[in-house]
Design a protein around this motif. Structure first.
Motif, PDB file in Angstrom:
ATOM      1  N   UNK A 179      26.469  28.014  72.436  1.00 27.76           N
ATOM      2  CA  UNK A 179      26.837  28.111  70.883  1.00 27.76           C
ATOM      3  C   UNK A 179      26.853  29.565  70.349  1.00 27.76           C
ATOM      4  N   UNK A 180      26.270  30.595  70.831  1.00 30.98           N
ATOM      5  CA  UNK A 180      26.003  31.766  70.288  1.00 30.98           C
ATOM      6  C   UNK A 180      27.045  32.666  70.608  1.00 30.98           C
ATOM      7  N   UNK A 181      27.505  32.510  71.879  1.00 33.05           N
ATOM      8  CA  UNK A 181      28.122  33.378  72.703  1.00 33.05           C
ATOM      9  C   UNK A 181      29.873  32.922  72.557  1.00 33.05           C
ATOM     10  N   UNK A 182      29.880  31.738  72.634  1.00 34.30           N
ATOM     11  CA  UNK A 182      31.317  30.925  72.814  1.00 34.30           C
ATOM     12  C   UNK A 182      31.749  30.080  71.548  1.00 34.30           C
ATOM     13  N   UNK A 183      30.692  29.220  71.310  1.00 38.12           N
ATOM     14  CA  UNK A 183      31.389  28.266  70.338  1.00 38.12           C
ATOM     15  C   UNK A 183      31.358  28.673  69.057  1.00 38.12           C
ATOM     16  N   UNK A 184      30.392  29.182  68.464  1.00 39.78           N
ATOM     17  CA  UNK A 184      30.655  29.811  67.140  1.00 39.78           C
ATOM     18  C   UNK A 184      31.441  31.062  67.094  1.00 39.78           C
ATOM     19  N   UNK A 185      31.602  31.843  67.888  1.00 40.31           N
ATOM     20  CA  UNK A 185      32.800  32.932  67.591  1.00 40.31           C
ATOM     21  C   UNK A 185      34.085  32.066  67.522  1.00 40.31           C
ATOM     22  N   UNK A 186      34.468  31.336  68.490  1.00 40.46           N
ATOM     23  CA  UNK A 186      35.709  30.412  68.696  1.00 40.46           C
ATOM     24  C   UNK A 186      36.112  29.831  67.310  1.00 40.46           C
ATOM     25  N   UNK A 187      34.785  29.436  66.602  1.00 38.82           N
ATOM     26  CA  UNK A 187      35.024  28.386  65.483  1.00 38.82           C
ATOM     27  C   UNK A 187      34.877  29.181  64.094  1.00 38.82           C
ATOM     28  N   UNK A 188      34.793  30.345  64.250  1.00 41.29           N
ATOM     29  CA  UNK A 188      34.693  31.340  63.185  1.00 41.29           C
ATOM     30  C   UNK A 188      35.656  31.301  62.165  1.00 41.29           C
ATOM     31  N   UNK A 189      37.144  31.407  62.464  1.00 43.43           N
ATOM     32  CA  UNK A 189      37.878  31.321  61.525  1.00 43.43           C
ATOM     33  C   UNK A 189      37.759  30.021  60.801  1.00 43.43           C
ATOM     34  N   UNK A 190      37.400  28.982  61.260  1.00 41.76           N
ATOM     35  CA  UNK A 190      37.237  27.481  60.463  1.00 41.76           C
ATOM     36  C   UNK A 190      36.062  27.868  59.574  1.00 41.76           C
TER      37      UNK A 190
END
Ligand SMILES: Nc1ncnc2c1ncn2[C@@H]1O[C@H](COP(=O)(O)OP(=O)(O)OP(=O)(O)O)[C@@H](O)[C@H]1O
Ligand SMILES: [Mg+2]
Lengths: 280, 249
Positions: A179-190
């Protein structure tokens, strides 16, 4: 031949609709700005509000608005993001709890905002004894924007490619790390979009704000002080438009609000494109 | 010596019976190819070997999957299993990070922060994946800037970096052109010395070229398995013969 005509009709309707939208928007903007802009001065923005004398300003309202935005977002964003993470990353899809949370957020989103105000006034102001204060207002607005934050964040999380999750779990990493390394960064614009949409909502609300944060025109010294946001101020001004000066103040306040909202929109675009680049 | 021993394995996705009574030994430091027509359960079997099916809802699994004699479904430490049994996916799926960060990802997930260890592992892994010479001067640029074949080798490097014993590959070259495919096959020839490899492939030619053992699946059943040579030249079962001769599939 018939096809041609149908196409042309459809096309002109579409163009007509689009043109109308632009026209109304431009007209309204022009109306407010042409009446207000000449009364927006540094003095207006930076001095305190008085009902007597010439140099009345909106400085304390700007400060209250900023407090309100920052506090509401800092309460609602963590809760909303965690909820969205729970819904997409932890919960079994279709489980009872997920259904309940979905139902709650959907219902919350549909409730007229004045009802939040009423609730906030009885619960935060009176029952919890927080009084008419920035804190009561922010808590109320936090509940109000929670559905937007949850929904928008959830959509952003769902849009993260499943292949990232597979790759990460396939390398033996934990859920938290993924979540911390991949999912949240990818979802950040949203997520940024969610926050900014909510900011617009907070700035735009009046009823639930003055029912909980009051209308005091001083600069709040702490979150337990009452404060008057710009929109509440504008609402108040429009209640008593007798003199030219009062009209001018109302238009000037509206102008500042519009500029603020436009600036926020611009900022969203900027941040979103930054993040898109950062994520390659 | 068998790395894996699959015994009487049954797998259901909800009502779909995807694997039926599979018995398959997977020998150590050999390449085992899983072949068969689309939908016969190759990927499903592959994904039971590192418990990737755990991510899917409504999967029920019966039977044993033993890794070095221990049932992996009894052991609760799935993360440790996946560090030991790495996986490369059909479509290259690098993270939206730099080349370096992609390869270092697995180590960092284990909490390894030592720069020297990381640097060394990244270099070794990229060398083992035959990618070092192409990327050594741009380790910090985005992985998405690499070609499809390079991205797939990066994913292999990323898996090698966690030092697994086994590498599972699900049609790793199906999205690549012949030259990139050839590079990966060459690479696998190196990797087979150090790792146990299980590969799903749709290409008979590829299975023949690279594998020691071949297992042929048909509608959720394991029809036949044995030395690749034997499966292709002297298949026992009618269906295997039809498939490897390209009569259907
Ligand atoms: N997540 C899933 N949920 C439900 N059914 C699934 C799921 N994944 C696979 N199946 C079903 O299980 C069976 C085996 O699928 P699997 O993906 O293992 O086939 P495959 O041999 O890898 O096929 P292909 O060569 O097309 O990749 C198929 O009938 C498929 O529809
Ligand atoms: Mg498959």
């Amino acid at each position: 031949m018939r096809r041609r005509i149908e196409d042309n009709v459809a096309l002109s309707l579409i163009w007509g609709g689009a043109g109308m939208t632009i026209l109304f928007l431009a007209w309204m903007l022009w109306h407010i700005l042409s009446n207000g802009l000449s009364h927006v001065s540094w003095e207006f923005v930076s001095s305190a509000y008085t009902t007597i004398g010439e140099t009345s300003g909106i400085f304390s309202m700007i400060v209250s608005t900023i407090y309100m935005v920052v506090l509401s977002i800092s309460i609602a964003a963590p809760i909303g993001i965690m909820t969205a993470l729970y819904l997409t990353e932890y919960a079994k899809p279709g489980s009872q709890l997920v259904k309940i949370i979905r139902f709650c957020t959907e219902s919350l989103a549909g409730i007229p905002s004045i009802i939040y105000g009423l609730f906030g006034m009885t619960f935060f102001v009176v029952t919890l004894g927080l009084g008419f204060s920035i804190l009561s207002g922010a808590l109320t607005l936090a509940i109000l924007i929670l559905p937007v934050i949850i929904r928008t964040t959830e959509e952003a999380l769902i849009a993260v490619p499943q292949s990232y999750r597979e790759a990460s779990y396939g390398l033996g990493s934990s859920r938290i790390y993924t979540i911390w390394r991949v999912i949240l960064p990818s979802a950040m614009p949203g997520i940024v979009t969610a926050v900014i949409l909510s900011t617009g909502r907070i700035i735009g609300e009046s009823a639930p704000v003055f029912l909980t944060a009051g209308m005091v025109t001083r600069i709040p010294e702490s979150v337990l002080d009452s404060g008057r946001t710009l929109t509440v101020h504008l609402y108040k001004l429009t209640q008593e438009l007798f003199t030219v000066n009062e009209w001018n103040q109302a238009y000037a306040t509206a102008t500042v609000l519009i500029i603020l909202v436009l600036a926020i929109n611009l900022l969203t675009k900027l941040i979103a494109s930054r993040f898109n680049k950062a994520a390659y | 010596m068998n790395k894996f021993d699959v015994k009487e394995l049954d797998l259901h996705y909800g009502d779909t019976h995807a694997l039926k009574g599979i018995n398959l030994p997977i020998p150590e430091k050999k390449v085992t190819a899983l072949i068969g027509p689309s939908g016969c359960g190759k990927s499903t079997l592959l994904r039971t070997l590192n418990r990737m099916n755990d991510l899917i809802e409504n999967v029920t699994i019966k039977g044993d999957v033993k890794l070095e004699g221990k049932d992996i479904y009894q052991d609760r430490n799935v993360a440790a299993l996946r560090m030991k049994v790495g996986m490369v996916f059909q479509k290259a799926n690098p993270f939206p990070m730099s080349i370096y960060e992609n390869v270092a990802y697995g180590l960092k997930a284990q909490g390894i922060r030592n720069k020297k260890v990381l640097d060394e592992t990244v270099e070794t892994a990229l060398r083992s994946a035959a990618l070092w010479d192409e990327v050594s001067d741009r380790l910090n640029s985005p992985a998405f800037g690499l070609s499809g074949g390079q991205q797939q080798r990066l994913c292999i490097a990323r898996t090698i970096a966690i030092q697994p014993d086994v590498i599972l590959m699900d049609e790793p070259t199906s999205a690549l052109d012949p030259i990139a495919t050839h590079k990966i096959e060459e690479l696998m020839d190196e990797l087979r010395k150090k790792f146990t490899i299980v590969i799903v492939t749709h290409s008979m030619a590829q299975a023949k070229r690279i594998s020691d053992k071949t297992a042929f699946f048909w509608m959720g059943e394991l029809v036949e398995h044995g030395d690749t040579e034997q499966v292709f030249t002297a298949p026992v079962d009618e269906r295997t013969r039809g498939y490897v001769n390209g009569d259907f599939g």
